[in-house]
Motif scaffolding. Structure first.
Motif, PDB file in Angstrom:
ATOM      1  N   ALA A  86      43.416  42.127  47.070  1.00 28.71           N
ATOM      2  CA  ALA A  86      44.181  42.822  46.043  1.00 28.71           C
ATOM      3  C   ALA A  86      45.412  43.453  46.681  1.00 28.71           C
ATOM      4  O   ALA A  86      45.350  44.001  47.784  1.00 28.71           O
ATOM      5  CB  ALA A  86      43.322  43.891  45.383  1.00 28.71           C
ATOM      6  N   SER A 117      47.233  46.068  42.166  1.00 29.88           N
ATOM      7  CA  SER A 117      46.131  45.813  41.246  1.00 29.88           C
ATOM      8  C   SER A 117      46.518  45.972  39.788  1.00 29.88           C
ATOM      9  O   SER A 117      45.983  45.277  38.917  1.00 29.88           O
ATOM     10  CB  SER A 117      44.960  46.739  41.574  1.00 29.88           C
ATOM     11  N   ASN A 154      47.557  42.796  38.703  1.00 30.66           N
ATOM     12  CA  ASN A 154      46.706  41.708  39.194  1.00 30.66           C
ATOM     13  C   ASN A 154      47.458  40.822  40.194  1.00 30.66           C
ATOM     14  O   ASN A 154      47.271  39.607  40.236  1.00 30.66           O
ATOM     15  CB  ASN A 154      46.189  40.857  38.024  1.00 30.66           C
ATOM     16  N   GLU A 184      34.752  38.374  36.238  1.00 32.91           N
ATOM     17  CA  GLU A 184      35.915  39.256  36.124  1.00 32.91           C
ATOM     18  C   GLU A 184      36.117  39.696  34.680  1.00 32.91           C
ATOM     19  O   GLU A 184      36.417  40.858  34.404  1.00 32.91           O
ATOM     20  CB  GLU A 184      37.165  38.536  36.643  1.00 32.91           C
ATOM     21  N   THR A 187      47.882  36.800  35.178  1.00 33.46           N
ATOM     22  CA  THR A 187      47.853  36.548  36.618  1.00 33.46           C
ATOM     23  C   THR A 187      49.123  35.838  37.074  1.00 33.46           C
ATOM     24  O   THR A 187      49.823  35.203  36.266  1.00 33.46           O
ATOM     25  CB  THR A 187      46.625  35.703  36.985  1.00 33.46           C
TER      26      THR A 187
END
Length: 625
Positions: free
Chosen positions: A107, A110, A113, A236, A264
């Motif tokens: 990570a 975060s 992402n 997730e 993402t």
């Protein structure tokens, strides 16, 4: 303890930057020590790159196909290794991470992402080794630089960190940061150590590169809007639903799960979403299926018509409905994002008409910087197309394949024609690069149907091989120009001549590299072009014919250049000294590689590249009926 591969890949990326910082420890008068420090730093980076090669080969050797050949196993493909690494990390109690799968994720930012994600395969690794080699030889070629040695060497090493970081990145944001990191060092290297018109050339380079960077930034933001929840590990999704339920207990857990969105920058995930959208847009949504495992073993009972893209445990109907409701599943989005990605990378290739910055940059840049620019930086454009543009927007890439191929052919022919009219040695080689990199675009664009995927694989193999071969020959030819410029103090082809007599070793090594650039069989330039011709002919003879005919133009301008520089007698050049040991050390590895890769191309093509290209084709080819 961090994963072993995370350590190796991180050292590979950041060792040059650490060495660049170490230069500032040296007193200003210790220029000789700075040169040795930078040389050892670049040599260390090359050594680490070769260690990664050994580790990657060990991975391939552990996974053999039914014929005993390395690299064709489903477990060695980069997308499957990346999926497994992401799945392991997403578990509530993370599994022990694999230390030698050569994919590493951590990570980073975060809230968005964003991950520090690195990985290697047969597409990126040859370009990493090429980068490390070219930078090392460019630093050796820089020992005659006298002005601001510390800053010059630090910028070259920082440039190397950016390039290697871009080649290894699996996260679009990390790729973009590394891609843009190269802008400042190259701008300063041209603007401070370049020729008389260096300020204009540096400014033009920045404007064109920023144009491409803005296109990539807009495309990256558009792709981040894609809800990729059905393409990532469902652990997730469940964890996000649970976190949301804890924050808002009045919302039922099932409702919270339905509201979860996953955005993402991960190349592999975005590629799966793009491929799924391509099937929907081409009327093949019934082929979309759910995977039964993160990495599925081939099974003879599998339906070959099914394309398994949704993550294990996903409800197919719900996932398909979510996908079809998103902009990514519209033709406008696909065309728009692919155009942005193509323009962003086309500037770096460069293709006509976005090429005009390159001749100016080469003419004004110092010789070692031209070596890096031609040998390494141009490859980022081709790499971006194969790693990002085509996999993320495959529907638009398939629809526009012929036009993309036409752009490549125009670059091939135009670059060769303009090169014939040049009298400046460097400018001729710059237009030659435009022509040679056009083969990369043509090879990638030779997209046939799934039943003819073998021909497209030849084209992509050829594009990859061409990038490495051009990196070798172009870097060497720019160094050849630098050698004669140090003696004659000009680059006018009409004022040379007769160099074969006073400099026989120089002329002999130059001949090898000239003929390699020309594409003579038995040398490295022939292999990539031949594979591209094979792929292009089976894709569209109308594109292949002018590309094949351009071989005549390439031979014409390179042979004419060879004659003007080396043949005859010239009182002005008869006393030029032969290559110094340092110059021979720079030129000899390029000549040996040009011969070795031409005589035994399987060392690079089939052992390194083809297994990864085959996996890439297996993902892409079924999308086109």
């Amino acid at each position: 303890m961090p994963e072993t591969d995370l350590t190796w890949l991180s050292i590979l990326v950041f060792l040059p930057a650490v060495c660049a910082a170490g230069l500032f420890v040296f007193p200003s008068k210790w220029t000789e020590g700075m040169r040795w420090w930078a040389t050892f730093g670049a040599a260390g980076t090359l050594s680490i790159a070769l260690c990664v090669v050994v580790g990657y080969y060990n991975l391939l050797d552990r996974r053999l196909d039914a014929n005993g050949k390395p690299g064709h196993s489903v477990h060695t493909r980069l997308d499957n290794r990346a999926d497994k690494a992401a799945s392991d990390a997403a578990q509530p109690i993370p599994k022990k991470l694999d230390s030698d799968d050569w994919v590493a994720r951590r990570a980073w930012i975060s809230i968005f992402n964003i991950q520090y994600a690195l990985g290697v395969d047969g597409i990126s690794l040859p370009l990493v080794v090429l980068t490390a080699l070219v930078v090392l030889l460019a630093i050796v070629a820089s020992w005659n630089i006298q002005e601001s040695v510390r800053g010059y060497l630090a910028l070259i090493l920082l440039l190397e960190t950016g390039v290697i970081g871009a080649f290894l990145a699996l996260d679009f944001f990390l790729f973009y940061v590394s891609y843009e990191l190269m802008l400042l060092p190259m701008y300063v290297l041209i603007g401070l150590w370049g020729g008389g018109n260096r300020k204009f050339a540096a400014l033009k380079f920045v404007i064109y590169t920023l144009l491409g960077g803005v296109c990539l930034l807009v495309a990256m933001l558009a792709l981040y809007s894609v809800n990729a929840r059905d393409f990532v590990d469902q652990a997730e999704v469940k964890q996000r639903a649970l976190d949301s339920h804890k924050k808002n207990p009045h919302v039922a857990l099932d409702d919270a799960a339905n509201q979860v969105e996953v955005h993402t920058f991960d190349f592999v995930t975005l590629s799966k979403a793009g491929r799924a959208a391509a099937l929907v847009l081409s009327g093949q949504e019934d082929r979309l299926a759910v995977k039964t495992a993160v990495v599925e073993e081939p099974n003879k009972d599998d339906d070959p018509s099914k394309v398994k893209l949704f993550a294990p445990g996903v409800d197919r109907d719900a996932a398909l409905a979510r996908l079809k409701s998103q902009p990514v599943c519209t033709k406008q989005f696909q065309y728009f994002v692919f155009a942005l990605l193509f323009l962003g990378f086309a500037v770096k290739v460069p293709i006509v008409p976005l090429h005009s910055w390159l001749p100016d940059a080469h003419v004004e840049a110092p010789t070692p910087v031209s070596m890096i620019l031609a040998g390494v930086l141009l490859k980022l454009g081709g790499y971006g197309l194969i790693r990002v543009a085509f996999p993320v927007c495959p529907w638009a890439a398939a629809e526009l394949a012929w036009w993309v191929g036409l752009v490549g052919v125009v670059s091939i022919v135009y670059g060769a024609l303009v090169a014939m009219g040049q009298t400046d040695f460097k400018k001729l080689l710059a237009y030659s690069s435009v022509s040679h990199m056009g083969f990369v675009v043509l090879g990638l664009a030779s997209w046939g149907s799934a039943t003819r995927s073998q021909y497209w694989q030849w084209g992509v193999d050829g594009a990859m091989f061409q990038m490495v071969a051009h990196g070798i020959t172009a870097s060497a030819l720019f160094f050849i120009v630098g050698v004669v410029y140090d003696r004659a103090h000009h680059r006018d082809l009409n004022r040379f001549g007769g160099l074969k007599e006073p400099m026989p070793l120089y002329a002999g090594l130059s001949a090898i590299l000239f003929f390699a650039s020309m594409g003579l069989p038995g040398l490295c330039g022939f292999v990539g072009e031949f594979c591209v011709f094979m792929g292009a002919w089976n894709f569209s003879p109308a594109l292949a014919v002018p590309a094949v005919a351009s071989v005549i133009l390439t031979a014409a301008y390179l042979l004419w250049t060879w004659q003007r520089v080396y043949f005859g007698t010239n009182p002005a050049t008869k006393d030029f000294p032969e290559l110094s040991p340092r110059e021979a050390v720079c030129l000899l590895p390029f000549a040996l590689l040009a011969i070795g890769l031409g005589v035994v191309p399987s060392l690079l093509l089939f052992n390194w590249m083809d297994p990864s290209v085959a996996g890439w084709i297996e993902n892409m080819a079924p999308l086109k009926p």
